[in-house]
Every structure is written in C-alpha cells, then in structure tokens.
Motif scaffolding. Structure first.
Motif, PDB file in Angstrom:
ATOM      1  N   HIS A 122       1.314  -0.997  -0.069  1.00 43.72           N
ATOM      2  CA  HIS A 122      -0.167  -0.325  -0.262  1.00 43.72           C
ATOM      3  C   HIS A 122       1.097   0.966   0.005  1.00 43.72           C
ATOM      4  N   ARG A 130      -3.433   2.941   4.458  1.00 39.80           N
ATOM      5  CA  ARG A 130      -4.151   1.882   5.140  1.00 39.80           C
ATOM      6  C   ARG A 130      -2.891   0.896   5.425  1.00 39.80           C
ATOM      7  N   GLU A 193     -11.451   3.058   3.610  1.00 38.95           N
ATOM      8  CA  GLU A 193      -9.562   3.499   2.823  1.00 38.95           C
ATOM      9  C   GLU A 193      -8.386   3.195   4.352  1.00 38.95           C
ATOM     10  N   VAL A 230      -9.147  -3.854  -0.046  1.00 37.05           N
ATOM     11  CA  VAL A 230      -8.503  -4.028   1.276  1.00 37.05           C
ATOM     12  C   VAL A 230      -7.523  -5.365   0.798  1.00 37.05           C
TER      13      VAL A 230
END
Ligand SMILES: *Cc1c(COP(=O)(O)O)cnc(C)c1O
Length: 427
Positions: A122, A130, A193, A230
């Motif tokens: 991320h 994240r 988020e 995710v």
C-alpha cells in the motif's frame, strides 16, 4: 520432564509437571512409540503438522538425498534447485493467480511477512494511509508480536498486551456468519480507506476452538474486500494442504486471496518451514524503477529456503499426487463423522462439527469454558491410558489425524475417544 528443558504450552508446578509426560523414543506412521515399545495413536498430528504420518519413507529418503548434497546455503543473492523447484511446484497447486513465493521458517513468520508485504504494497502504490488490519474474534495467527497482535486468544497472549498493536475485530463467523458479514460490511464502509488487509483462517479457526464456517463466508469476504481495495490474507497454516478436504480451504469457495500463508503440513510435519504466496500485482509493487532500490522487501531469515526442508516439501507434493492423499480424505472423514456423532450421544457432549479431517465436539465445562477448563485433560489422561494421544483445547475435544491414517486405526482412535469421554463424564 527434564530439568533443563522448558516445554511449550506446558504447565509446571512446584513438584514438576501438572501432568505426566509422554516420553517417546520413536514414531512411525500413525503412532508415537514409547521406550517400552508401547504405541500411541497420534490423534493430534503432532500439533497439526503430521499430515502424512511419521517417518514417511519417501520423505525420509528425500531428506537423506538432499543432506548428502547441500544442507544449507543462504537464499540471498544465491539460488538453488530445491528452492526453485519447490516454488514452481507450489505455484502449480496454489489457487489461480498466486505466482510468487517467499519462504520463511514457521507459520508465525509466514504471517509476519504477509503483514509486511501488505503494508509496504500500500505504501508503494500511493496508499500509505491503509495501515490497519481486520482480524476475527477467536483468531490464532502465531506467536510473534505481529501475529499475536492479530490473534484473539487472551490466555495465550495477555502478557504481550503492552506491546501488541491494535486492530479491527469482527465477530467470529464460527459463531454467526451473518453477524460477521454485516460487521465486515459496516466496517469497510466506515473505515475501508484505512484498512490494509483482512486476515482470516479460512473455514476453520483452529486454536480458537475449532470454530467452523461455510465457504459462503469466504466468497462474501473476498467480494467485500475487493470492492474496498482491501487485501485478503488467507492464513492456511493449519487448514491448507488437504486438512479441510481440498488442497486449500480457499478452493472450496473458489477464491484467490491476495496473500496466502502455509506452514504446518507443508513439510509433512518433518522440518520447520513455511511459505507466503502472493500475486503478480503485489509483487510488481516491489519491482524497483531504473536506478532505484527503495521498493525492495528488506526482509528475510537466516534459514529462508533451507534446501533440506525444500527437498522434503517438494517430495510432500509428489506424495500427495502419487498416493492420492486428497482423494482418500472423504472416506476417512466419514469415519470421523461417525465418531463425533457417537460422542454427541453421550450426555453433555455437544456441537459435533467437522471439516475434512478436522473434527471436534464440546465437552461440558467443569470450571470455566475455554482453554483453561480441565475436562479435556481428564479425557486426555484416559485416552493415553488406552493408547491414544488426544491433546484438547480446554473443553474442546478434537481430532487432527494424519490425512493417510489407516482406516482401522482411525476407527480405533474414535472408539478410544468415546470410551474415554464416557469414563470421565460418568465418574
Ligand atoms: C499454528 C498456526 C500458526 C503459527 O504457526 P507456527 O508454525 O506454530 O509458528 C499460524 N496460524 C495458524 C492458523 C495456526 O494454526
């Protein structure tokens, strides 16, 4: 008990051990063998690793063959055939889309690297915010601070709580799948988020008490995580390698996680080794641009890709294929099913459940439900007297036999368990 040995997960008191220790000199197929030659059926797969029984001749031969050639070299800046062949074979049997393999030493470190991969992925794809994880109530992911932080078995990890990091928790789908999914849905809508990944044990939460859920929960979890960008990390350390009846638990839901961790049965229970698999998309985020090095995963252990363990793990996959290990699970599962159904006819025994060759029942708690309850240990003592090793999780009595356990031995194990429970509950 040896005076110089500190045993794992073993209670000691002033006079020594809280219970006698089974001292073994050998192990063969489904048996542990004591000094006096007495044989005990290993109903626990030696802490859930011994999927092919003890001393499988092909695994022992593979180990000896490799030992004569090269026992160990580092995997940093060096490559070798056992690691290459194993990575390739593993990708060949992994859920579609998993293409890169990182080797570590055990399940805990397989989780550790999965967490690092997810965070750094991320960070390197423009989403450093994240940085939180979602895990399940009753989860177990290992013993390092990272894996313990994501676990949820307070008695195991409470001494670490001052160091552990905080994560998001959703209810256990083993208690109520709809509740767990609603919580996941809401959590992702509110905090999506900020979430790096959802980590879960697919189909069976092992150390948390053999709590089982359906493939539907996994399909939905995959759909929801994808909608919110995710990552999904599947901890298949226990449930992988045929344990739930298919090569991977994820196969039953037809899903591919972004990261998959395997250990335990990975070397047929012969050597400590683990692997973390991931997709090309995640791997790409670690590929440096011309002249840069800062995208590198700066992570590794001394024994990454140990050639001895690689050679054995590769032979494990051949044995699975050539000895039809997965195909043999259904018939053995029927025997275990009959065993737990019989157990559930005993007054007070409830909740018979099974997934592949994991089967469990709840015994009526004597003091407090959960890991500390002594009832399971009383059954353990009785079973040991009758020649079976059946380590409990508090009041949860479970079976994790070798996937190739001879059917008559498996029947004997189930019968011994029923007799032992009857004795304990009727006295
Ligand atoms: C056992 C286990 C681990 C930890 O593996 P170790 O090899 O003991 O470090 C992680 N996750 C699950 C689901 C496990 O059952």
């Amino acid at each position: 008990m040896h005076a110089n040995l500190w045993y794992p997960y073993t209670s000691v008191n002033a006079s020594g051990l809280a219970r006698p220790m089974l001292r073994v000199e050998g192990a063969e197929g489904p048996y542990l063998i004591a000094k006096d030659g007495r044989r005990y059926i290993d109903g626990n797969g030696s802490w859930w690793v011994s999927n092919l029984g003890h001393q499988h001749p092909r695994l022992v031969a593979a180990l000896k063959h490799q030992a004569d050639r090269m026992c160990h070299v580092s995997l940093a800046g060096i490559s070798h055939e056992p690691a290459e062949a194993l990575a390739e074979a593993l990708v060949g049997v992994a859920p579609d889309g998993l293409a890169h393999v990182f080797f570590t030493d055990d399940g805990s470190t397989a989780i550790e690297v999965a967490v690092r991969m997810a965070l750094q992925y991320h960070q390197q794809t423009g989403h450093p915010g994240r940085n939180r994880f979602i895990a399940l109530e009753g989860a177990f992911h290992g013993e390092t601070v990272t894996s313990a932080s994501l676990s949820d078995i307070p008695v195991f990890h409470q001494s670490l709580s001052c160091l552990a990091f905080d994560c998001e928790r959703i209810s256990s789908p083993g208690v109520n799948e709809d509740v767990a999914l609603t919580e996941l849905f809401n959590l992702l809508n509110i905090k999506g988020e900020s979430i790096a990944a959802l980590l879960l044990e697919p189909l069976v939460q092992g150390a948390g008490g053999m709590r089982m859920h359906s493939p539907h929960f996994l399909t939905e979890a995959r759909r929801l995580t994808r909608e919110h960008d995710v990552l999904l990390i599947a901890d298949e350390v226990f449930v992988g390698y045929g344990r739930t009846g298919t090569m991977w638990a994820c196969d039953q839901a037809g899903i591919t996680p972004d990261i998959l961790c395997t250990a335990k049965g990975f070397t047929g229970g012969m050597l400590p080794m683990a692997a973390t698999l991931t997709t090309g998309e995640i791997f790409q985020a670690f590929v440096n641009r011309e002249g840069e090095t800062d995208r590198t995963l700066l992570y590794g252990h001394s024994y990454c890709g140990n050639p001895l363990a690689c050679a054995v793990a590769l032979e494990v996959l051949r044995v699975y294929r050539e000895e039809g290990v997965i195909d043999g699970i259904a018939a053995r599962g029927e025997i275990l099913q009959a065993g737990i159904e019989k157990l559930a006819t005993i007054d007070g025994v409830t909740n018979p459940r099974r997934s592949g060759l994991i089967a469990a029942v709840d015994l009526p708690p004597m003091r407090e439900e959960g890991y500390q309850d002594p009832v399971g240990w009383q059954v353990y003592d009785e079973a040991l007297k009758s020649g079976a090793y059946l380590r409990p999780l508090g009041n949860v009595l479970y079976f994790v036999p070798a996937l190739n356990m001879p059917v008559d031995v498996l029947r004997e194990l189930a019968d011994t368990a029923a007799e032992s429970v009857t004795k304990v509950l009727n006295t």
